[in-house]
Enzyme design. Structure first.
Site, PDB file in Angstrom:
ATOM      1  N   LYS A 206      10.757 -14.379  26.820  1.00 48.32           N
ATOM      2  CA  LYS A 206      11.494 -13.153  26.489  1.00 48.32           C
ATOM      3  C   LYS A 206      12.169 -12.661  27.767  1.00 48.32           C
ATOM      4  O   LYS A 206      11.721 -12.973  28.873  1.00 48.32           O
ATOM      5  CB  LYS A 206      10.525 -12.062  26.009  1.00 48.32           C
ATOM      6  CG  LYS A 206       9.670 -12.449  24.800  1.00 48.32           C
ATOM      7  CD  LYS A 206      10.381 -12.186  23.505  1.00 48.32           C
ATOM      8  CE  LYS A 206       9.471 -12.454  22.313  1.00 48.32           C
ATOM      9  NZ  LYS A 206      10.219 -12.619  21.069  1.00 48.32           N
TER      10      LYS A 206
ATOM     11  N   GLU B  60      15.037 -15.994  25.084  1.00 47.82           N
ATOM     12  CA  GLU B  60      15.521 -14.813  24.351  1.00 47.82           C
ATOM     13  C   GLU B  60      15.851 -13.736  25.362  1.00 47.82           C
ATOM     14  O   GLU B  60      15.138 -13.596  26.361  1.00 47.82           O
ATOM     15  CB  GLU B  60      14.442 -14.315  23.392  1.00 47.82           C
ATOM     16  CG  GLU B  60      14.119 -15.299  22.293  1.00 47.82           C
ATOM     17  CD  GLU B  60      13.084 -14.727  21.340  1.00 47.82           C
ATOM     18  OE1 GLU B  60      13.491 -14.108  20.355  1.00 47.82           O
ATOM     19  OE2 GLU B  60      11.885 -14.878  21.614  1.00 47.82           O
TER      20      GLU B  60
ATOM     21  N   HIS C  44       7.509 -23.682  16.852  1.00 47.73           N
ATOM     22  CA  HIS C  44       8.918 -24.086  16.947  1.00 47.73           C
ATOM     23  C   HIS C  44       9.143 -25.201  17.983  1.00 47.73           C
ATOM     24  O   HIS C  44       9.796 -26.203  17.696  1.00 47.73           O
ATOM     25  CB  HIS C  44       9.814 -22.906  17.338  1.00 47.73           C
ATOM     26  CG  HIS C  44       9.620 -21.676  16.499  1.00 47.73           C
ATOM     27  ND1 HIS C  44       9.254 -21.717  15.177  1.00 47.73           N
ATOM     28  CD2 HIS C  44       9.749 -20.349  16.793  1.00 47.73           C
ATOM     29  CE1 HIS C  44       9.178 -20.482  14.699  1.00 47.73           C
ATOM     30  NE2 HIS C  44       9.466 -19.646  15.660  1.00 47.73           N
TER      31      HIS C  44
ATOM     32  N   ARG D 224       0.846  -1.182   0.000  1.00 49.74           N
ATOM     33  CA  ARG D 224       0.000   0.000   0.000  1.00 49.74           C
ATOM     34  C   ARG D 224       0.891   1.246   0.000  1.00 49.74           C
ATOM     35  O   ARG D 224       0.831   2.039   0.920  1.00 49.74           O
ATOM     36  CB  ARG D 224      -0.785  -0.087   1.306  1.00 49.74           C
ATOM     37  CG  ARG D 224      -2.016   0.678   1.428  1.00 49.74           C
ATOM     38  CD  ARG D 224      -2.681   0.354   2.734  1.00 49.74           C
ATOM     39  NE  ARG D 224      -1.762  -0.147   3.751  1.00 49.74           N
ATOM     40  CZ  ARG D 224      -2.130  -0.672   4.900  1.00 49.74           C
ATOM     41  NH1 ARG D 224      -3.369  -0.806   5.204  1.00 49.74           N
ATOM     42  NH2 ARG D 224      -1.250  -1.080   5.785  1.00 49.74           N
TER      43      ARG D 224
ATOM     44  N   LYS E 287      16.564 -24.270  10.111  1.00 47.33           N
ATOM     45  CA  LYS E 287      17.869 -24.125  10.777  1.00 47.33           C
ATOM     46  C   LYS E 287      18.683 -25.404  10.600  1.00 47.33           C
ATOM     47  O   LYS E 287      18.172 -26.506  10.804  1.00 47.33           O
ATOM     48  CB  LYS E 287      17.676 -23.833  12.276  1.00 47.33           C
ATOM     49  CG  LYS E 287      17.104 -22.443  12.563  1.00 47.33           C
ATOM     50  CD  LYS E 287      17.023 -22.190  14.052  1.00 47.33           C
ATOM     51  CE  LYS E 287      16.221 -20.938  14.368  1.00 47.33           C
ATOM     52  NZ  LYS E 287      16.983 -19.698  14.308  1.00 47.33           N
TER      53      LYS E 287
ATOM     54  N   HIS F  92      10.294 -21.243  10.691  1.00 44.67           N
ATOM     55  CA  HIS F  92      11.702 -21.042  10.299  1.00 44.67           C
ATOM     56  C   HIS F  92      12.663 -21.928  11.097  1.00 44.67           C
ATOM     57  O   HIS F  92      13.796 -22.129  10.691  1.00 44.67           O
ATOM     58  CB  HIS F  92      12.088 -19.560  10.338  1.00 44.67           C
ATOM     59  CG  HIS F  92      12.369 -19.015  11.699  1.00 44.67           C
ATOM     60  ND1 HIS F  92      11.388 -18.658  12.578  1.00 44.67           N
ATOM     61  CD2 HIS F  92      13.535 -18.759  12.334  1.00 44.67           C
ATOM     62  CE1 HIS F  92      11.942 -18.202  13.690  1.00 44.67           C
ATOM     63  NE2 HIS F  92      13.250 -18.255  13.574  1.00 44.67           N
TER      64      HIS F  92
HETATM   65  C1  BG6 Z   1       9.740 -15.897  15.883  1.00 48.12           C
HETATM   66  C2  BG6 Z   1       8.953 -15.262  16.986  1.00 48.12           C
HETATM   67  O1  BG6 Z   1       9.054 -16.967  15.323  1.00 48.12           O
HETATM   68  O2  BG6 Z   1      10.977 -16.367  16.384  1.00 48.12           O
HETATM   69  C3  BG6 Z   1       9.729 -14.176  17.669  1.00 48.12           C
HETATM   70  O3  BG6 Z   1       7.752 -14.721  16.466  1.00 48.12           O
HETATM   71  C4  BG6 Z   1      11.093 -14.663  18.086  1.00 48.12           C
HETATM   72  O4  BG6 Z   1       9.019 -13.669  18.799  1.00 48.12           O
HETATM   73  C5  BG6 Z   1      11.789 -15.346  16.913  1.00 48.12           C
HETATM   74  O5  BG6 Z   1      11.854 -13.549  18.538  1.00 48.12           O
HETATM   75  C6  BG6 Z   1      13.105 -15.950  17.342  1.00 48.12           C
HETATM   76  O6  BG6 Z   1      13.731 -16.550  16.236  1.00 48.12           O
HETATM   77  P1  BG6 Z   1      15.225 -17.041  16.330  1.00 48.12           P
HETATM   78  O7  BG6 Z   1      15.509 -17.656  15.018  1.00 48.12           O
HETATM   79  O8  BG6 Z   1      16.045 -15.833  16.644  1.00 48.12           O
HETATM   80  O9  BG6 Z   1      15.269 -18.029  17.471  1.00 48.12           O
END
Ligand code: BG6
Length: 512
Positions: free
Chosen positions: A363, A241, A265, A63, A207, A203
């Site tokens: 977190k 994290e 994950h 947009r 890895k 994702h």
């Molecule tokens: C994401 C989450 O899927 O993974 C995030 O939405 C998180 O909140 C992130 O920070 C962490 O990814 P990685 O690859 O750094 O462990």
């Protein structure tokens, strides 16, 4: 010796990465964080590694009142800031030839007609062959309209005739916010695309260290004999994290740690740790084994004992004063969203009966670390004086997903001296020292696999459903509970309730 079937055959085939065929990737949501920090840099890295066909096109849809050169500038900026490989002008110039931009809203038919025309022009100019991948890097609430527009304008799989090239859609988590919404989302996406054309990105599966779990388990003889309830006491999966919500209040609030990363994950890590050996690493076989184990996985019967949730509080963390979750910009002062989630799950099958899997994700922990730790039972008998084994713990096998990628085996060894003192030591495999190659980013691998149409690393809808079945009761329990998430100081290892959850079972969390 007769030849043994080799389940790693498929992984071996992929050692020499294949180049994508001619195609165009249409990115919706180009200005979002994910697109700028992960997707666009990964596309450039693929181009730089020679893995994108010269007949490749990249179309941004957003947009914005932009022309193609504005979009190209934005792509260049994000590549320079976030790509893994160095910026090379010749690679960039080649990529640039296939870059297009379509301004418009998702509900704007004219914009979609412009997209149709742009793709036709790209097919002509770049030879992309009518092969199109649509990457929906947009909020899940907009998936519905985007897929519907693609279908109505003849761009989605269902709307295309024979010989028109392939059409695939890429969706990012969250895949719904509970089982019912995930099923609803699936109905909408499958109205436009066949199941084999839908690529759900988790994702973590991209890895290297996560894929190595398959190699570690199924390429070796050493570990399989202990990979069961006879030897393993329990499993701890940690995704910690050190960052807070990093300005993502709009996404994170109401979602929380369990939906954000446990549903996808961490439960995928459970599946890879606990599943039986697939007959091959084909998508069908992998999926069948993962699904079987997820279907046998259940949360604790008494959720007040087998779960814990928390919220970070203002504190000094990592050498600076940080605000608490409720003081983050955009977070309502009465939010009950958890930034720490710990859950015990059990797997009802012969291999794992009675072996708890403890999952925690949070977190603002003291450090960033993701690991899968298998904690073994104590030796049945210790022929030592008590004073000789005071520093001996239990054996552990730790798969370090990130950072400091590798595997650690912890066991007892004699301290050099005249007396017999036994103490814990570690044996280490580290990617950094064992391999010269650096690992590609997860998004490089996953985007290339989308373009190649190679699906093993993408969870299927049934796995998504199975994960919500595990998590829904926990989320309902927290939503109905009178107890809000318990506070924990930013930079600590979580709330007291998280530690108590393990203490009740006579165990403690590892300090990775
Ligand atoms: C994401 C989450 O899927 O993974 C995030 O939405 C998180 O909140 C992130 O920070 C962490 O990814 P990685 O690859 O750094 O462990």
């Amino acid at each position: 010796m007769s030849e043994q079937p080799n389940p790693l055959r498929d992984i071996g085939d992929r050692r020499l990465p294949r180049m994508s065929g001619p195609c165009a990737l249409v990115l919706f949501g180009v200005t979002g964080d994910l697109a700028r920090k992960k997707v666009l840099p990964a596309i450039y890295d693929l181009a730089n590694r020679g893995l994108l066909s010269p007949a490749f096109g990249l179309v941004g849809f957003a947009r914005r009142d932009w022309r193609a050169d504005h979009f190209a500038e934005m792509v260049a900026e994000s590549v320079k800031a976030h790509a893994r490989t160095p910026f090379r002008d010749d690679v960039w110039q080649q990529l640039l030839e296939g870059i297009r931009f379509v301004p418009g809203e998702l509900d704007d038919d004219e914009a979609f007609e412009r997209l149709v025309a742009t793709l036709a022009e790209l097919d002509e100019a770049q030879g992309t062959g009518g092969n199109h991948a649509f990457y929906l890097s947009i909020p899940p609430a907009a998936f519905d309209i985007a897929t519907d527009q693609l279908r109505r304008h003849g761009l989605a799989g269902h709307g295309r005739g024979q010989g028109q090239g392939w059409s695939r859609v890429v969706i990012e988590k969250p895949f719904g916010h509970d089982l019912a919404s995930a099923q609803e989302l699936e109905r909408k996406v499958s109205a436009a695309f066949d199941p084999q054309s839908v690529f759900r990105i988790d994702h973590y599966l991209g890895k290297e260290t996560v894929q190595n779990m398959l190699a570690f388990r199924f390429a070796n003889q050493l570990f399989e004999p202990i990979w069961n309830r006879t030897y393993i006491d329990h499993v701890q999966i940690t995704m910690a994290e050190d960052i807070g919500i990093a300005g993502r209040a709009g996404y994170y609030d109401g979602i929380g740690a369990a939906r954000d990363v446990i549903q996808n994950h961490l439960l995928q890590l459970v599946a890879l740790t606990a599943m039986e050996e697939p007959t091959s690493f084909d998508a069908d076989q992998l999926h069948a084994e993962k699904l079987k184990v997820l279907a046998a996985t259940r949360p604790a019967a008494d959720l007040s004992l087998g779960t814990a949730h928390g919220q970070y509080l203002a504190a000094w963390a990592g050498g600076q004063q940080v605000v608490g979750y409720l003081e983050e910009e955009g977070i309502p002062a009465d939010s009950r969203t958890e930034t720490y989630a710990a859950i015990r799950v059990d797997i009802d099958n012969r291999r794992w009966a009675g072996v708890p899997f403890y999952l925690r994700a949070a977190k603002r922990m003291p450090r960033r670390v993701t690991e899968v730790a298998l904690i073994l039972r104590p030796a049945p008998h210790l022929p030592f004086l008590q004073s000789d084994v005071t520093n001996l713990g239990v054996n552990a096998l730790v798969m370090r997903i990130q950072p400091d990628e590798g595997i650690t085996l912890r066991f007892g060894a004699k301290v050099p001296a005249t007396q017999m003192e036994v103490r814990d030591v570690s044996m280490d495999f580290a990617y950094g020292t064992s391999f010269a190659e650096s690992s590609p980013e997860a998004y490089e691998r996953l985007i290339l696999d989308v373009l190649l149409g190679d699906p093993p690393l993408f969870p299927r809808h049934e796995e998504v459903e199975a994960s919500w079945r595990i998590l829904d009761p926990v989320l309902d329990h927290w939503a109905e509970s009178a107890e809000p998430p318990q506070g924990y100081p930013a930079g600590s290892w979580g709330p007291a309730s998280g530690h108590e959850m393990l203490a009740r079972d006579g165990r403690t969390w590892r300090r990775p």
